[in-house]
Design a protein around this motif. Sequence first.
Motif, PDB file in Angstrom:
ATOM      1  N   ALA A  38      -4.749   6.372   9.597  1.00  0.00           N
ATOM      2  CA  ALA A  38      -6.171   6.462   9.276  1.00  0.00           C
ATOM      3  C   ALA A  38      -6.573   5.283   8.374  1.00  0.00           C
ATOM      4  CB  ALA A  38      -6.457   7.787   8.574  1.00  0.00           C
ATOM      5  N   ARG A  39      -5.630   4.798   7.569  1.00  0.00           N
ATOM      6  CA  ARG A  39      -5.935   3.641   6.699  1.00  0.00           C
ATOM      7  C   ARG A  39      -5.612   2.314   7.397  1.00  0.00           C
ATOM      8  NH1 ARG A  39      -2.866   5.226   1.230  1.00  0.00           N
ATOM      9  NH2 ARG A  39      -3.283   3.055   0.710  1.00  0.00           N
ATOM     10  N   PRO A  76       0.840  -1.205   0.000  1.00  0.00           N
ATOM     11  CA  PRO A  76       0.000   0.000   0.000  1.00  0.00           C
ATOM     12  C   PRO A  76       0.873   1.252   0.000  1.00  0.00           C
ATOM     13  CG  PRO A  76      -0.138  -1.170   2.111  1.00  0.00           C
ATOM     14  CD  PRO A  76       0.685  -2.015   1.192  1.00  0.00           C
ATOM     15  N   TYR A  77       0.441   2.284  -0.707  1.00  0.00           N
ATOM     16  CA  TYR A  77       1.321   3.455  -0.804  1.00  0.00           C
ATOM     17  C   TYR A  77       0.514   4.740  -0.847  1.00  0.00           C
ATOM     18  CZ  TYR A  77       0.082   3.339  -5.757  1.00  0.00           C
ATOM     19  OH  TYR A  77      -0.622   3.340  -6.931  1.00  0.00           O
ATOM     20  N   ILE A  78       1.214   5.846  -0.599  1.00  0.00           N
ATOM     21  CA  ILE A  78       0.567   7.156  -0.694  1.00  0.00           C
ATOM     22  C   ILE A  78       0.879   7.683  -2.088  1.00  0.00           C
ATOM     23  CG2 ILE A  78       0.423   9.474   0.292  1.00  0.00           C
ATOM     24  CD1 ILE A  78       1.289   8.390   2.926  1.00  0.00           C
ATOM     25  N   GLN A  79      -0.165   8.127  -2.797  1.00  0.00           N
ATOM     26  CA  GLN A  79      -0.012   8.563  -4.180  1.00  0.00           C
ATOM     27  C   GLN A  79       1.030   9.683  -4.301  1.00  0.00           C
ATOM     28  OE1 GLN A  79      -1.912   6.943  -6.564  1.00  0.00           O
ATOM     29  NE2 GLN A  79      -0.532   7.982  -7.988  1.00  0.00           N
ATOM     30  N   PRO A  80       2.092   9.475  -5.076  1.00  0.00           N
ATOM     31  CA  PRO A  80       3.120  10.532  -5.211  1.00  0.00           C
ATOM     32  C   PRO A  80       2.758  11.547  -6.296  1.00  0.00           C
ATOM     33  CG  PRO A  80       3.815   8.551  -6.361  1.00  0.00           C
ATOM     34  CD  PRO A  80       2.451   8.253  -5.821  1.00  0.00           C
ATOM     35  N   TYR A 110       2.242  -1.128   7.303  1.00  0.00           N
ATOM     36  CA  TYR A 110       3.408  -0.572   6.610  1.00  0.00           C
ATOM     37  C   TYR A 110       2.905   0.066   5.326  1.00  0.00           C
ATOM     38  CZ  TYR A 110       2.922  -5.003   4.155  1.00  0.00           C
ATOM     39  OH  TYR A 110       2.421  -6.064   3.471  1.00  0.00           O
ATOM     40  N   ALA A 111       3.716   0.964   4.782  1.00  0.00           N
ATOM     41  CA  ALA A 111       3.304   1.617   3.536  1.00  0.00           C
ATOM     42  C   ALA A 111       4.534   2.074   2.770  1.00  0.00           C
ATOM     43  CB  ALA A 111       2.416   2.819   3.845  1.00  0.00           C
ATOM     44  N   VAL A 164       4.877  13.304  10.349  1.00  0.00           N
ATOM     45  CA  VAL A 164       3.624  13.233  11.101  1.00  0.00           C
ATOM     46  C   VAL A 164       2.455  13.138  10.109  1.00  0.00           C
ATOM     47  CG1 VAL A 164       2.065  14.530  12.619  1.00  0.00           C
ATOM     48  CG2 VAL A 164       4.486  14.395  13.147  1.00  0.00           C
ATOM     49  N   GLU A 165       2.546  13.877   8.985  1.00  0.00           N
ATOM     50  CA  GLU A 165       1.491  13.811   7.961  1.00  0.00           C
ATOM     51  C   GLU A 165       1.377  12.398   7.387  1.00  0.00           C
ATOM     52  OE1 GLU A 165       1.706  16.577   4.687  1.00  0.00           O
ATOM     53  OE2 GLU A 165       1.522  18.238   6.106  1.00  0.00           O
ATOM     54  N   PHE A 166       2.535  11.804   7.015  1.00  0.00           N
ATOM     55  CA  PHE A 166       2.524  10.422   6.499  1.00  0.00           C
ATOM     56  C   PHE A 166       1.885   9.500   7.529  1.00  0.00           C
ATOM     57  CE2 PHE A 166       6.792  10.840   4.024  1.00  0.00           C
ATOM     58  CZ  PHE A 166       6.137  11.540   3.037  1.00  0.00           C
ATOM     59  N   TYR A 167       2.366   9.666   8.763  1.00  0.00           N
ATOM     60  CA  TYR A 167       1.937   8.767   9.827  1.00  0.00           C
ATOM     61  C   TYR A 167       0.415   8.822   9.982  1.00  0.00           C
ATOM     62  CZ  TYR A 167       1.401   6.708  14.427  1.00  0.00           C
ATOM     63  OH  TYR A 167       1.000   5.917  15.468  1.00  0.00           O
ATOM     64  N   ASN A 168      -0.130  10.054  10.029  1.00  0.00           N
ATOM     65  CA  ASN A 168      -1.580  10.192  10.226  1.00  0.00           C
ATOM     66  C   ASN A 168      -2.353   9.575   9.058  1.00  0.00           C
ATOM     67  OD1 ASN A 168      -1.256  11.370  12.670  1.00  0.00           O
ATOM     68  ND2 ASN A 168      -1.296  13.471  11.896  1.00  0.00           N
ATOM     69  N   THR A 169      -1.850   9.796   7.826  1.00  0.00           N
ATOM     70  CA  THR A 169      -2.537   9.227   6.655  1.00  0.00           C
ATOM     71  C   THR A 169      -2.525   7.696   6.728  1.00  0.00           C
ATOM     72  OG1 THR A 169      -1.561  11.026   5.409  1.00  0.00           O
ATOM     73  CG2 THR A 169      -2.562   9.269   4.112  1.00  0.00           C
ATOM     74  N   MET A 170      -1.359   7.127   7.084  1.00  0.00           N
ATOM     75  CA  MET A 170      -1.242   5.666   7.120  1.00  0.00           C
ATOM     76  C   MET A 170      -2.059   5.076   8.261  1.00  0.00           C
ATOM     77  SD  MET A 170       2.783   5.395   6.550  1.00  0.00           S
ATOM     78  CE  MET A 170       3.572   6.252   5.234  1.00  0.00           C
TER      79      MET A 170
END
Length: 483
Positions: A71-72, A38-42, A76-77, A63-69
């Motif tokens: 929430a999902r 799973p990944y965050i759209q770049p 790992y991401a 912290v932004e990455f962490y919160n997004t991950m």
Amino acid sequence: MFTASAFLNVVGVILATIILVYAFIKKRFSYWKDRDVPYIQPALPHGNAEGLLSTKSPSECLVEFYNTMKARELKYAGVFFMTTPIFVPLDLDLIKQIMQTDFVHFTDRRSFYNDKADPLSAHIFSLTGQRWRNLRVKLTPTFTSGKMKLMFPIIVKIAEEFVRTVDEESRVEPLEVKDACGRFLTDVIGNCAFGIECNSLKDPNTEFRVKGKRVVNLTNFEMFIAFLSITFPTVMKRLGGRVTPKESADFYWNVIKDTTEYRQRNGVRRNDALQLLIDMMHKNGEDGDNTLSFSEIAAQAFVFFIAGFETSSTLFSFALMELAVNEDVQDRLRNEVNEVLNRNNGEITYEDVLGMRYLDMVVNETLRKYPPVPILSRVCTKDYKVPGTDIILKVDEEKFDPTRFNDENKNGRHQFAFLPFGEGPRICIGLRFGLMQVKVGLALLIKNFKFKMNPRTVLPIKLDPKNVLTEILEGIWLDVERI
Ligand code: HEM
């Protein structure tokens, strides 16, 4: 003469280059998708690092990455730093596996060093593989509790001078703690690492401090070169890339050289880290199996100084800021310090500092809320089920609450949920020293003064987006009342 066919050739080359670059980036950005991670759209050109080191500090990005991950509900991401794929584990057992159990797969961190063009960069923090392992074994004895005890009187002496400096300077205007703590710790580390009286408490513009600050405050161009060096180390080594500003590197190299030669010439010995390094140096200055060359000892003394003053001064300043905001915590800490010191006629001992339970809780709570090193990175050095890793420290609730570190809460927590010094074989080598210097300073300040927030401090505190460490952008101004 520029003919029509030449023009068409140029256009063709440009178009082909654009198509190739586009195809390369598209392929890179499908890295995690292809591997079912799973990944965050770049997005172009930053990947997932938009604003990093320009408007956002690394810890804010994380912290932004962490919160997004979170929430999902991901364990790992995958994310992208520019076009580099980075694997981010969130599951604490997986973190433990990568940092400790399966360390042999992840012995290195992402870093750059260049023995030739920038010899001070070849230090234990950035070295890789067997070279790192050999050095780590040799340097570990530098920070045993026995060695810490030998350095303790130096820390106390400088902490007492710090109390006098705070007393004098806060009579004129509110105390700017970031600068004040930086000067205290420059003097402590300068003395313990190099055996040199830096005197930056007396003179804030001493060369030792100015050149030290310069190493961590890189210009935009230097940041760009450092970024290229870490991303393309082989090419940048060939091109003579460097990460230490030249004028600072020359200054520290000469200081270490002069001090080493002086001690060898005059048979002078001191209880400091430089002495331990000098003792490891081969008599002829050549490399042997169990010895270090001058260049190697210079790089290690240098990293102790840089790693030791910036991190500890962030910890110390944020601790004072939170104590100024949370007066109940400040009072409770002062009660503990007074109770312990009164047993010894006001003298502070090594055992006292280790025994102050609430001081330890306050320091840990500060490290949780403001981890000075926000990124723990490892490079996958041996085949593993995941190709690489970047670890996010957990920064959750905003409330400053040292009881998170009372025995009950501490024992109930996963060992890998709180990693301000890292973990596993590459854990911070200066952990004991870093904690000791801040605790001695904090205990003596809290014993002598009451701290209150001065309105000159701009709240909420803004972090420096251009600093890879957690660093305050502007000052923290506190009113200081004598007790
Ligand atoms: C509050 C103070 C400090 C904090 C929060 C801190 C934090 C850290 C962290 C997070 C790492 C990376 C660990 C990992 O990757 O697992 C590290 C590594 C390191 N630290 Fe510290 N540090 C502090 C003080 C010091 C001091 C005082 C020194 C030396 C005098 C020091 C020297 C080093 C070195 C040499 C490494 C690299 C170790 C290796 O790769 O083998 N640090 N530190």
